[in-house]
Scaffold this motif. Structure first.
Motif, PDB file in Angstrom:
ATOM      1  N   HIS A   1      20.070  73.370  26.213  1.00  0.00           N
ATOM      2  CA  HIS A   1      21.448  73.754  26.278  1.00  0.00           C
ATOM      3  C   HIS A   1      21.432  74.316  27.637  1.00  0.00           C
ATOM      4  O   HIS A   1      21.621  74.671  28.715  1.00  0.00           O
ATOM      5  N   VAL A   2      22.790  74.716  27.656  1.00  0.00           N
ATOM      6  CA  VAL A   2      23.256  75.319  29.397  1.00  0.00           C
ATOM      7  C   VAL A   2      24.336  76.762  28.997  1.00  0.00           C
ATOM      8  O   VAL A   2      25.072  76.571  27.983  1.00  0.00           O
ATOM      9  N   GLY A   3      23.349  77.302  29.716  1.00  0.00           N
ATOM     10  CA  GLY A   3      24.067  78.973  30.023  1.00  0.00           C
ATOM     11  C   GLY A   3      24.947  79.330  30.505  1.00  0.00           C
ATOM     12  O   GLY A   3      25.417  80.456  30.824  1.00  0.00           O
ATOM     13  N   CYS A   4      24.384  78.368  31.859  1.00  0.00           N
ATOM     14  CA  CYS A   4      24.482  79.499  33.200  1.00  0.00           C
ATOM     15  C   CYS A   4      24.805  78.183  34.302  1.00  0.00           C
ATOM     16  O   CYS A   4      25.416  78.986  35.175  1.00  0.00           O
ATOM     17  N   ASP A   5      24.523  77.257  34.134  1.00  0.00           N
ATOM     18  CA  ASP A   5      23.922  76.223  35.683  1.00  0.00           C
ATOM     19  C   ASP A   5      23.915  77.055  36.912  1.00  0.00           C
ATOM     20  O   ASP A   5      23.752  76.009  37.473  1.00  0.00           O
TER      21      ASP A   5
ATOM     22  N   SER B   1      20.636  78.725  37.505  1.00  0.00           N
ATOM     23  CA  SER B   1      19.024  79.051  36.905  1.00  0.00           C
ATOM     24  C   SER B   1      18.762  80.386  36.662  1.00  0.00           C
ATOM     25  O   SER B   1      18.068  80.915  36.926  1.00  0.00           O
ATOM     26  N   GLN B   2      19.297  80.885  36.351  1.00  0.00           N
ATOM     27  CA  GLN B   2      19.620  82.472  35.962  1.00  0.00           C
ATOM     28  C   GLN B   2      19.170  82.209  33.902  1.00  0.00           C
ATOM     29  O   GLN B   2      18.657  83.455  33.886  1.00  0.00           O
ATOM     30  N   CYS B   3      19.217  81.809  33.358  1.00  0.00           N
ATOM     31  CA  CYS B   3      18.834  81.987  32.130  1.00  0.00           C
ATOM     32  C   CYS B   3      18.012  81.323  31.054  1.00  0.00           C
ATOM     33  O   CYS B   3      17.812  82.010  30.513  1.00  0.00           O
ATOM     34  N   GLY B   4      17.537  79.939  31.658  1.00  0.00           N
ATOM     35  CA  GLY B   4      16.402  79.089  31.089  1.00  0.00           C
ATOM     36  C   GLY B   4      17.246  78.412  29.888  1.00  0.00           C
ATOM     37  O   GLY B   4      16.004  78.143  29.552  1.00  0.00           O
ATOM     38  N   ALA B   5      18.510  78.278  29.338  1.00  0.00           N
ATOM     39  CA  ALA B   5      18.016  77.635  28.426  1.00  0.00           C
ATOM     40  C   ALA B   5      18.063  76.216  28.355  1.00  0.00           C
ATOM     41  O   ALA B   5      18.358  75.443  27.640  1.00  0.00           O
ATOM     42  N   CYS B   6      18.337  75.958  29.659  1.00  0.00           N
ATOM     43  CA  CYS B   6      18.051  74.441  29.744  1.00  0.00           C
ATOM     44  C   CYS B   6      16.693  74.107  30.180  1.00  0.00           C
ATOM     45  O   CYS B   6      16.425  72.930  30.634  1.00  0.00           O
TER      46      CYS B   6
ATOM     47  N   LYS C   1      14.242  74.059  35.413  1.00  0.00           N
ATOM     48  CA  LYS C   1      15.079  74.307  34.505  1.00  0.00           C
ATOM     49  C   LYS C   1      16.084  72.883  35.262  1.00  0.00           C
ATOM     50  O   LYS C   1      16.363  72.959  36.291  1.00  0.00           O
TER      51      LYS C   1
ATOM     52  N   CYS D   1      19.061  72.524  34.533  1.00  0.00           N
ATOM     53  CA  CYS D   1      20.055  72.533  35.698  1.00  0.00           C
ATOM     54  C   CYS D   1      19.770  72.676  37.132  1.00  0.00           C
ATOM     55  O   CYS D   1      21.256  72.686  37.743  1.00  0.00           O
TER      56      CYS D   1
HETATM   57  S1  FES Z   1      21.231  76.382  32.441  1.00  0.00           S
HETATM   58 FE1  FES Z   1      20.995  78.665  32.869  1.00  0.00          FE
HETATM   59  S2  FES Z   1      19.104  78.045  33.678  1.00  0.00           S
HETATM   60 FE2  FES Z   1      20.266  76.285  33.467  1.00  0.00          FE
END
Ligand code: FES
Ligand code: FES
Lengths: 746, 160
Positions: B37-41, B43-48, B58, B60
């Motif tokens: 997943h992409v949550g922030c693109d 490198s803040q959220c770790g969804a990716c 990460k 993204c």
């Molecule tokens: S999309 Fe949030 S860290 Fe990569």
């Protein structure tokens, strides 16, 4: 509990949504039941929630799931009465329909507090319910999914069960009384099972059997038990498709650049965006442009290259002007309503030394982890939409309007969402996607927000402040006059949805006027700050600010009286449910009798209790004051609902609500500069990260009374309990949200 | 345009990509592996988070061409070919470590790297290691319990 007794006829008749009655989604009369929207080939739809063919069983779960577990909860309610096992059916949110009108959300939209069960309040709720039914309004939100579903979905399951028994009886000649059901089949006296799927075609030929009695909780096999969420498997294998994952053949991807000040554009310089790799088109949309490209990243990159000169905002450009407006709102003109007046506050304040304090709580974005997205296909006089939304009919209508086609020509497929918290009440993302799709008929357009665009376009929660004046005497609180001034997120949202809003807004004081205490002289008044930045519902709505204001003020007065925060609350508490909750909490947190476990000198604990959405919820928070800042060690939570439908998910929601409350209280806000939100991504509004998260110990009490939802009530007490704990540990009162302006957190 | 070749979840893949195609974009839109997943693109959220040669990355923040020749594992590769859940996934399932589930793939992939390095982490180690993974819903407590359980350590019973 004393309450304001006066009520104008106008506000009785016009709840915040009541005006929606003028815009019927179908021509339903109040007494009529909307027709069943399910059309089934080779099978049967018994009620709008149960669809069975020879190939399988589908349960329709119209409350959309954005993580709160709504699909699972709705399916459990039907399956309990229909005798289905988990795994024997699929769930589907169905298409938007008046048949799924929300019977419970009226509770928070009448101009009364949700725990006011006086006849006028109940009458207004019934009246508003009628209008919700008339308008066929389908809503997910306001912690209303459980109260809305609890009876009607069990009834739907029971109706289907008895209908299948009737069919089986007709087919076999065995009287209905001798039949029972188990595991998706009608069971004959000799033990033979007739699967519902085999009976489905015949069931289509008979009238559904109405059922009066539902099973007693003691007979439940699914409800109240720990069950595994239906979506846990696809979510942990990465196979679940969210709105943002929707793929259609020939689909193109769009990214927005629109005015973060919510007005228009003066000048645009494309700077070659049209020629950038992957880009197909650049189209105008309200407030800016959308770049349409072969994939999302091409679209985002090209959108970033474009230069704009935007129009200024219509609301104040700078944050300090927003605060100035809030603070200028404690006037007679802006008085919205006095929601509660016990005793005689004016006289009491004249008789003692008045203690004054005030708090404030800023705007906060929703920022669910899945950024907003919508897929829209416009083709001829038809349109199709794939997106997660809390008001699916409004989404449908918005697309119809933009595409210039009738509403019933728009098919809306509600999608799983990676969180919402109120974000998906607004329509902007769906409207923008529809504007693009209208200009590219025949091509499915997927609009995906970048995180930055999601922050920039977010309509945050309300902003507000409080003024409290109190008197203490003989170690007790004698009087409290609490004034709360906030913008009205209800008014802001409802107007954007196209309706006027004329009533006082109970959300301004939600959680404060319902404080469970008997204080000899108590008055709670709401003041409505005129709309500043557009705002919308945010997990727990008004209670997140009003609850903070109330419980910090109470704590300060208790301190001034020289009393113990827990003992004094216990002494003052009047509402029986709140008392049970606070007693449970005192016992859990070992604070029952003045505190057996005395915290170390650098530690402190704070307590708060807020009654929101009809659920009294109390928390004790323990913190340590370290060299590096405040560490939140442990949280105890007790709350009382009618019935806990799914204990695991209940606890998950409670823990989530607590961390939601704490994380945003620590470090999240939206501030405006030059009319735009200054915060752009999670690094500006981080919330709580895993290493900061405390242990949370939960106890849920069941009253057996009115059933309530738990998505929101755990949030409001978190911030005041934290503030009160910080005071106990450091001697410093934190009267502002977010708190990082005043204290550091580890 | 450049040719990039790697193995993804054990299968060799190769494709023409633009030089600045992100790894996450290549996985999601190129290969249709939307579990990442992409949550922030940013490198803040770790969804990716995915694994590149066993390391949590990460996706993204990495170009697809930087993964040239690498072995990439995504959430879709964590279950056995017959659908048997990997131990971390099974623990998330058993301990209800998710709500909306949008953070889950990233959590599972980060946890996998942690457990590869530190087979029996302390709870504090789990919390520190997963600090880069945001759960907005936020089910941190059950996520920690799931990771502890996946490492074969006992976890306390639920409260109530
Ligand atoms: S999309 Fe949030 S860290 Fe990569
Ligand atoms: S479960 Fe929703 S973000 Fe973690």
């Amino acid at each position: 509990m004393g309450r304001a007794k006066t009520i104008t006829r106008r506000s009785l008749l016009i709840g915040s949504f009541a005006v929606a009655g003028g815009v019927a989604f179908g021509g339903y009369k109040l007494a009529q039941t909307p027709e069943n929207p399910l059309a089934v080939k080779d099978g049967v739809a018994i009620t709008p929630w149960v669809k069975i063919t020879k190939d399988g069983i589908t349960l329709i779960t119209p409350h959309v799931d954005f993580g709160q577990g709504a699909y699972h909860m709705q399916a459990l309610l039907i399956a309990e009465e229909l005798d289905l096992e988990l795994g024997q059916f699929t769930v589907d949110p169905g298409l938007p329909s008046a048949a799924y009108w929300n019977t419970a959300v009226a509770d928070e939209n009448v101009p009364f507090q949700i725990d006011d069960d006086g006849w006028i309040a109940e009458g207004a709720r019934l009246g508003l319910q009628g209008i919700f039914k008339l308008a066929g309004l389908q809503v997910t939100g306001g912690s209303s999914s459980v109260p809305d579903s609890f009876e009607k979905l069990r009834r739907a399951g029971a109706t289907a069960r008895e209908t299948f028994k009737a069919v089986a009886s007709e087919r076999t000649g065995v009287p209905v009384a001798k039949l029972h059901t188990r595991s998706g089949s009608v069971i004959l006296p000799d033990g033979t099972g007739l699967p519902y799927t085999d009976l489905a075609a015949d069931a289509a030929d008979i009238e559904p059997v109405q059922v009066d009695d539902l099973r007693a909780p003691s007979d439940w096999t699914l409800l109240g038990k720990n069950t595994e969420r239906l979506d846990i498997l696809p979510k942990s294998t990465g196979t679940l498709s969210y709105g943002i994952d929707v793929q259609l053949p020939g689909m193109l991807h769009a990214s927005l650049r629109v005015n973060p000040r919510r007005t228009g554009v003066r000048r645009i310089k494309l700077r070659g965006a049209k020629e950038m790799r992957g880009v197909e088109r650049v189209v105008h949309v309200t407030g800016g442009v959308a770049v349409v490209a072969r994939n999302t990243w091409y679209a985002i990159e090209a959108a970033r290259a474009i230069e704009f000169v935007f129009e200024p905002a219509t609301y104040p450009a700078e944050q300090r002007e927003h605060w100035a407006e809030v603070k200028a709102s404690f006037t007679r003109d802006r008085r919205d309503r006095t929601w509660r007046h016990d005793g005689d506050v004016e006289t009491a304040l004249k008789k003692g030394d008045v203690i004054e304090q005030g708090c404030q709580a800023g705007y906060v974005a929703h920022a669910p982890l899945e950024p907003l997205s919508a897929v829209v296909l416009v083709q001829g006089d038809r349109a199709e939409v794939w997106a997660g939304h809390q008001l699916p009919q409004f989404a449908q209508r918005a697309v119809a309007k933009i595409a210039g086609i009738p509403t019933d020509h728009v098919t809306f497929h509600n999608q799983y969402s990676g969180g919402s918290f109120g974000h998906r009440f607004d329509l902007g993302f769906i409207e923008r996607a529809a504007e693009v799709a209208r200009q590219m008929p025949g091509t499915p357009i997927k609009l995906t927000y970048s995180r930055e665009e999601d922050f920039a376009q977010d309509n945050p929660r309300q902003i507000g402040a409080s003024r409290a004046r109190g008197v203490v005497r003989d170690g007790r609180i004698e009087a409290l006059d609490l004034k709360i001034a906030t913008t009205s997120s209800t008014q802001s949202l409802v107007r954007r949805l196209g309706f006027p809003f004329v009533t006082p807004d109970p959300q301004i004081v939600h959680g404060a006027s319902s404080m469970p205490y008997a204080i000899p002289h108590l008055r709670v008044t709401g003041y409505k700050v005129p709309e500043l930045a557009p705002s919308t519902y945010w997990r727990s709505v008004g209670a997140v600010s009003a609850g903070f204001f109330a419980e910090v003020a109470i704590d300060e007065l208790i301190h001034a009286a020289g009393a113990d925060p827990m003992q004094e609350r216990l002494r003052m508490i009047e509402d029986p449910a709140s008392r049970r909750v606070l007693e449970a909490l005192a016992e859990m947190s070992d604070w029952a009798d003045g505190g057996a476990a005395h915290p170390a000198p650098n530690q402190g604990r704070g307590v708060a209790i807020v009654n929101s959405f009809g659920v009294p919820t109390a928390q004790v928070i323990e913190v340590t004051h370290t060299q590096a800042g405040i560490r939140i060690d442990r949280v105890f939570v007790a709350c009382e609902v009618g019935t806990i439908i799914d204990p695991v998910n209940f606890e998950n929601n409670v823990q989530g609500g607590v961390i939601w409350g704490l994380g945003h209280a620590m470090n999240c806000e939206i501030t405006f500069s030059d009319g735009a939100a200054m915060q752009q991504n999670y690094y500006d509004a981080e919330g709580m990260r895993m290493h900061q998260a405390p242990e949370i110990i939960v106890r849920g009490l069941e009253s057996g009374g009115k059933v309530r939802g738990i998505g929101e009530p755990p949030t409001p007490p978190a911030a005041p309990a934290l503030s009160n704990a910080i005071f106990a540990a450091t001697g410093q009162r934190v009267r502002e949200l977010p708190m990082y302006h005043h204290v550091d957190f580890i | 345009m450049a040719e990039v070749a790697m193995t993804v979840n054990g299968a060799p893949v190769s494709a023409e990509v633009e030089g600045r195609t992100l790894l996450v974009e290549f996985l999601r839109e190129g290969l249709g592996l939307t579990g990442t997943h992409v949550g922030c693109d940013t490198s803040q959220c770790g969804a990716c988070v995915v694994q590149v040669n066993g390391m949590a990355v990460k996706s993204c923040t990495m170009f697809a061409c930087e993964a040239e020749g690498a072995a990439v594992t995504t959430i879709e590769g964590m279950a056995g070919p017959d659908g048997t859940l990997g131990p971390i996934q099974a623990a998330f399932q058993e301990h209800h470590g998710l709500q909306c589930g949008f953070c889950t793939p990233g959590m599972v992939m980060s946890a996998a790297s942690l457990l590869a390095d530190v087979p029996k982490p302390s709870e504090a180690q789990v919390r520190t290691y997963l600090e880069g993974n945001l759960c907005r819903c936020t089910g941190y407590q059950n996520i920690v319990r799931a990771v502890m359980a996946a490492s074969g350590q006992a976890v306390e019973e639920r409260s109530q």
